[in-house]
Scaffold this motif. Structure first.
Motif, PDB file in Angstrom:
ATOM      1  N   LYS A 247      81.763   0.778  37.804  1.00  0.00           N
ATOM      2  CA  LYS A 247      82.436   1.161  36.559  1.00  0.00           C
ATOM      3  C   LYS A 247      81.568   2.171  35.812  1.00  0.00           C
ATOM      4  CE  LYS A 247      85.776  -2.042  36.543  1.00  0.00           C
ATOM      5  NZ  LYS A 247      87.184  -1.626  36.728  1.00  0.00           N
ATOM      6  N   ILE A 248      82.209   3.129  35.198  1.00  0.00           N
ATOM      7  CA  ILE A 248      81.478   4.102  34.383  1.00  0.00           C
ATOM      8  C   ILE A 248      82.043   4.051  32.965  1.00  0.00           C
ATOM      9  CG2 ILE A 248      80.911   6.535  34.040  1.00  0.00           C
ATOM     10  CD1 ILE A 248      79.597   5.471  36.534  1.00  0.00           C
ATOM     11  N   PHE A 249      81.154   3.781  32.006  1.00  0.00           N
ATOM     12  CA  PHE A 249      81.566   3.747  30.605  1.00  0.00           C
ATOM     13  C   PHE A 249      80.848   4.853  29.836  1.00  0.00           C
ATOM     14  CE2 PHE A 249      81.811  -0.679  32.125  1.00  0.00           C
ATOM     15  CZ  PHE A 249      83.170  -0.882  31.994  1.00  0.00           C
ATOM     16  N   GLY A 250      81.574   5.550  29.011  1.00  0.00           N
ATOM     17  CA  GLY A 250      80.958   6.492  28.089  1.00  0.00           C
ATOM     18  C   GLY A 250      80.636   5.787  26.782  1.00  0.00           C
ATOM     19  N   ALA A 251      79.793   6.417  25.956  1.00  0.00           N
ATOM     20  CA  ALA A 251      79.469   5.857  24.636  1.00  0.00           C
ATOM     21  C   ALA A 251      79.482   7.017  23.654  1.00  0.00           C
ATOM     22  CB  ALA A 251      78.110   5.187  24.662  1.00  0.00           C
ATOM     23  N   GLU A 252      80.145   6.809  22.510  1.00  0.00           N
ATOM     24  CA  GLU A 252      80.267   7.886  21.519  1.00  0.00           C
ATOM     25  C   GLU A 252      80.107   7.339  20.112  1.00  0.00           C
ATOM     26  OE1 GLU A 252      83.171  11.509  22.893  1.00  0.00           O
ATOM     27  OE2 GLU A 252      84.100   9.756  21.990  1.00  0.00           O
ATOM     28  N   PRO A 253      79.573   8.154  19.204  1.00  0.00           N
ATOM     29  CA  PRO A 253      79.554   7.735  17.796  1.00  0.00           C
ATOM     30  C   PRO A 253      80.942   7.965  17.162  1.00  0.00           C
ATOM     31  CG  PRO A 253      78.317   9.796  18.108  1.00  0.00           C
ATOM     32  CD  PRO A 253      78.912   9.446  19.429  1.00  0.00           C
ATOM     33  N   TYR A 254      81.274   7.116  16.181  1.00  0.00           N
ATOM     34  CA  TYR A 254      82.554   7.273  15.464  1.00  0.00           C
ATOM     35  C   TYR A 254      82.744   8.691  14.945  1.00  0.00           C
ATOM     36  CZ  TYR A 254      84.067   2.407  15.264  1.00  0.00           C
ATOM     37  OH  TYR A 254      84.532   1.165  15.597  1.00  0.00           O
ATOM     38  N   GLY A 255      81.652   9.282  14.463  1.00  0.00           N
ATOM     39  CA  GLY A 255      81.762  10.592  13.825  1.00  0.00           C
ATOM     40  C   GLY A 255      81.876  11.757  14.797  1.00  0.00           C
ATOM     41  N   ALA A 256      81.879  11.478  16.105  1.00  0.00           N
ATOM     42  CA  ALA A 256      82.027  12.562  17.095  1.00  0.00           C
ATOM     43  C   ALA A 256      82.643  11.965  18.351  1.00  0.00           C
ATOM     44  CB  ALA A 256      80.663  13.192  17.409  1.00  0.00           C
ATOM     45  N   SER A 257      83.847  11.387  18.169  1.00  0.00           N
ATOM     46  CA  SER A 257      84.455  10.606  19.255  1.00  0.00           C
ATOM     47  C   SER A 257      85.542  11.396  19.976  1.00  0.00           C
ATOM     48  CB  SER A 257      85.014   9.298  18.697  1.00  0.00           C
ATOM     49  OG  SER A 257      85.964   9.575  17.678  1.00  0.00           O
TER      50      SER A 257
ATOM     51  N   VAL B 294      85.953  18.411  15.268  1.00  0.00           N
ATOM     52  CA  VAL B 294      86.057  19.500  14.287  1.00  0.00           C
ATOM     53  C   VAL B 294      84.739  19.630  13.520  1.00  0.00           C
ATOM     54  CG1 VAL B 294      87.320  20.428  12.319  1.00  0.00           C
ATOM     55  CG2 VAL B 294      88.538  19.186  14.120  1.00  0.00           C
ATOM     56  N   SER B 295      84.330  18.582  12.824  1.00  0.00           N
ATOM     57  CA  SER B 295      83.016  18.640  12.175  1.00  0.00           C
ATOM     58  C   SER B 295      82.302  17.321  12.433  1.00  0.00           C
ATOM     59  CB  SER B 295      83.155  18.924  10.674  1.00  0.00           C
ATOM     60  OG  SER B 295      84.076  18.014  10.109  1.00  0.00           O
ATOM     61  N   PRO B 296      81.567  17.289  13.542  1.00  0.00           N
ATOM     62  CA  PRO B 296      80.920  16.039  13.947  1.00  0.00           C
ATOM     63  C   PRO B 296      80.001  15.494  12.872  1.00  0.00           C
ATOM     64  CG  PRO B 296      80.163  17.900  15.313  1.00  0.00           C
ATOM     65  CD  PRO B 296      81.271  18.393  14.466  1.00  0.00           C
ATOM     66  N   ARG B 297      80.084  14.183  12.614  1.00  0.00           N
ATOM     67  CA  ARG B 297      79.257  13.528  11.596  1.00  0.00           C
ATOM     68  C   ARG B 297      78.559  12.353  12.233  1.00  0.00           C
ATOM     69  NH1 ARG B 297      82.393  10.949   8.557  1.00  0.00           N
ATOM     70  NH2 ARG B 297      80.879  10.444   6.947  1.00  0.00           N
TER      71      ARG B 297
ATOM     72  N   LEU C  40      74.785  14.383  20.359  1.00  0.00           N
ATOM     73  CA  LEU C  40      76.179  14.053  20.707  1.00  0.00           C
ATOM     74  C   LEU C  40      77.179  14.796  19.834  1.00  0.00           C
ATOM     75  CD1 LEU C  40      75.612  10.213  21.219  1.00  0.00           C
ATOM     76  CD2 LEU C  40      75.786  11.975  22.984  1.00  0.00           C
ATOM     77  N   ARG C  41      76.703  15.885  19.204  1.00  0.00           N
ATOM     78  CA  ARG C  41      77.617  16.676  18.370  1.00  0.00           C
ATOM     79  C   ARG C  41      78.307  17.763  19.186  1.00  0.00           C
ATOM     80  NH1 ARG C  41      72.926  17.362  14.087  1.00  0.00           N
ATOM     81  NH2 ARG C  41      72.820  15.241  13.246  1.00  0.00           N
ATOM     82  N   ALA C  42      78.372  17.594  20.500  1.00  0.00           N
ATOM     83  CA  ALA C  42      78.922  18.630  21.377  1.00  0.00           C
ATOM     84  C   ALA C  42      80.433  18.468  21.548  1.00  0.00           C
ATOM     85  CB  ALA C  42      78.222  18.564  22.725  1.00  0.00           C
ATOM     86  N   GLN C  43      81.003  19.287  22.397  1.00  0.00           N
ATOM     87  CA  GLN C  43      82.443  19.294  22.659  1.00  0.00           C
ATOM     88  C   GLN C  43      82.683  18.940  24.123  1.00  0.00           C
ATOM     89  OE1 GLN C  43      84.486  19.989  20.173  1.00  0.00           O
ATOM     90  NE2 GLN C  43      82.991  20.790  18.704  1.00  0.00           N
ATOM     91  N   LEU C  44      83.924  18.573  24.426  1.00  0.00           N
ATOM     92  CA  LEU C  44      84.316  18.495  25.831  1.00  0.00           C
ATOM     93  C   LEU C  44      84.588  19.904  26.341  1.00  0.00           C
ATOM     94  CD1 LEU C  44      86.834  15.517  25.946  1.00  0.00           C
ATOM     95  CD2 LEU C  44      84.470  15.581  26.726  1.00  0.00           C
TER      96      LEU C  44
END
Lengths: 350, 350
Positions: free
Chosen positions: B222-232, B247-250, B256-260
């Motif tokens: 299994k592969i799980f990602g992890a993200e902060p609420y402010g950049a999900s 749009v504006s990662p917080r 982890l303020r990057a984009q897909l």
């Protein structure tokens, strides 16, 4: 800044090489421990402790102009080297003595180490702790199931309360440093370190047992102590050739607020080549470098070896200056980082 | 609290086992990388990167009720996993292209990694950095000799300035994540990790390349990602089955303020089983535990995997709950700890 880390030696099951044995010296029995007792200690404790890795940083090497090897005892069980001595002392006891329990007084890593060693042997541990001990070290004692008995911060208060507990319980005292079995246990670091890095020309140590082990295996090696200005009893003792007591130690490095004992003093007098004294600000600089370059958590007492090697005193010290490969024992990693977490929590955005 | 650390596997010259090959799956060429390209990447970069150790903590295992294995990429060269992708991209270039230099835009670890990879190949590196990047990451770029070009914090500003630098210099763009060679390089973590701990039932990842490598070798993992609420963005993208932009990662987790990207999205869509979203305070709790129990320095982005596994979401997540052995990639250790040093300096007594 981040820098390349060389992970030198992580094999947990290192075997003793045979070639190193040729030049070994068994020291005269004038000290509380010797190479034979350290070897016995190693056998006794090997299933309970970790062989810690040796770390390197190309950045720090460049900065210091030599090769530095860091023995990461902050990764040791209980977060410090102290479990080596505590285990050796606790597992040396005959069953009928051990079952009465053990006792110590310590403000820090030895306290947790004794609690952990008692847990491993399934006997009770009574730990006399001064009220000014760092919270993380108190937490460790609790975690390992030690019974805490509070004392004032003075060494007299601790000793008086420990004596009372001993009378009440019949528990065996495991002294933090003035105990042959403890000294032999701590000395096992020297055996591991010189197997991992035989080229070491010097070791900067917080512990007299290492001097016994290291000079036993490699008589030409230099041993340097490191002390904070505010608790420089060993340096003053060597200068006056008699035991000087730390009257009221003043240093950030809580692990170095201890005293010399009648068993450790002869080792320091005869086998430690010199003591390098640094101030607290240098210790913080050493910590910062270890956190930034090696990405490891080390307590102030654990960073003093690097502070000593990078100090002005070392730069102008003829014996230190000529060493190209120096081993530094990072003695422990138990430090309250609450100011950091308070800051980080304030910076949270969700 | 300090806890026992098991140093699981530190052999820097691990050999690929033969048995693992039986069940390998070479994925369809619909993704920007596959097991074959990841294997090639590993050969290409092996002399430039470290095989990082896997760490364990009995305390954290007890707390989480399962076995957790931490892949310590904070110990990687440059202090983060990013050197894997950067080296693979830089050393894939033909000589005549490489000599024009390379270029990237990044606020963090990829910037330093590209500068270091360029230094290793002895070619120039132009690094477009937003003004709000953490100081320690800017220091790293300088240390490796990268030429810094400043941009505003918006992704548009970075991209516009990068395009201008590219036009002026002819340098080759090494995108932080939307690049097949970068994805393959990061994927080498999966090969190492599954050789070190074949029993892993899941990996919590910050990086799509790992999903490709891990599911290639062990399709049942299994592969799980992890993200902060402010950049999900990844969680939102999976929920809506289309790329959603931050749009504006917080978030505190600057990495982890990057984009897909259009190359990473299909991997996350198809191969990442789920994304666990946590808040910044949980990330700080995860950091604290790693510092206290494993004695290692990890940046906020690096601690999110542990935060995710210990979160309420995981406790009630059927796929996570059934995994007994979970691998967590500690992606990097570059973090400004100045508040800690300010505090420590104030506490100095000499």
């Amino acid at each position: 800044m981040a820098h390349a880390i060389s992970l030198l030696c992580f094999d947990r099951n290192l075997q003793m090489g045979t070639t190193e044995k040729q030049n070994e010296v068994y020291l005269e029995p004038e000290y509380a421990a010797d190479l034979a007792s350290i070897r016995k200690a190693r056998k006794r404790i090997e299933t309970f402790i970790d062989t810690t890795p040796v770390l390197k940083s190309s950045f720090i090497d460049e900065l210091s102009g030599r090769k530095l090897f860091f023995k990461a005892e902050n990764f040791q069980k209980g977060g410090a080297f102290k479990i080596r001595g505590a285990c050796n002392a606790v597992f040396s006891l005959p069953d009928e003595v051990a079952k009465r329990g053990i006792l110590t007084h310590s403000s820090g890593n030895h306290a947790a180490a004794v609690a952990l060693a008692a847990k491993l042997r399934d006997i009770p541990a009574h730990i006399v702790i001064p009220k000014n001990a760092p919270q993380c070290k108190i937490d460790n004692v609790n975690q390992y199931g030690g019974r805490i008995v509070w004392a004032d911060s003075s060494i007299e208060s601790r000793e008086a309360i420990a004596a009372k507990v001993q009378e009440e319980t019949g528990a065996v005292m495991i002294h933090p440093f003035n105990d042959g079995n403890v000294i032999s246990g701590q000395g096992t670091i020297a055996l591991e370190f010189l197997e991992q890095v035989p080229e070491l020309e010097a070791i900067v140590v917080p512990i007299s047992g290492i001097a016994l082990g290291a000079k036993g295996i490699k008589p030409t090696i230099k041993i340097f102590g490191a002390e904070p200005y505010g608790a420089s009893d060993a340096a003053q003792s060597k200068a006056t050739n008699t035991i000087v007591r730390n009257v009221s130690p003043r240093t950030l490095a809580d692990g170095l607020r201890a005293q010399l004992g009648d068993l450790t003093w002869p080792v320091i007098r005869d086998l430690v080549d010199d003591i390098i004294v640094v101030n607290d600000k240098d210790i913080v600089k050493g910590m910062k470098m270890l956190y930034e370059s090696l990405k490891i958590v080390v307590e102030p007492s654990g960073a003093i070896g690097l502070a000593a090697v990078l100090s002005k005193q070392s730069a102008s010290h003829p014996d230190v200056a000529e060493c190209r490969s120096i081993g530094i024992v990072l003695s422990g990693g138990n430090v309250d980082l609450d100011p950091l977490w308070d800051y980080m929590n304030c910076a949270c955005q969700t």
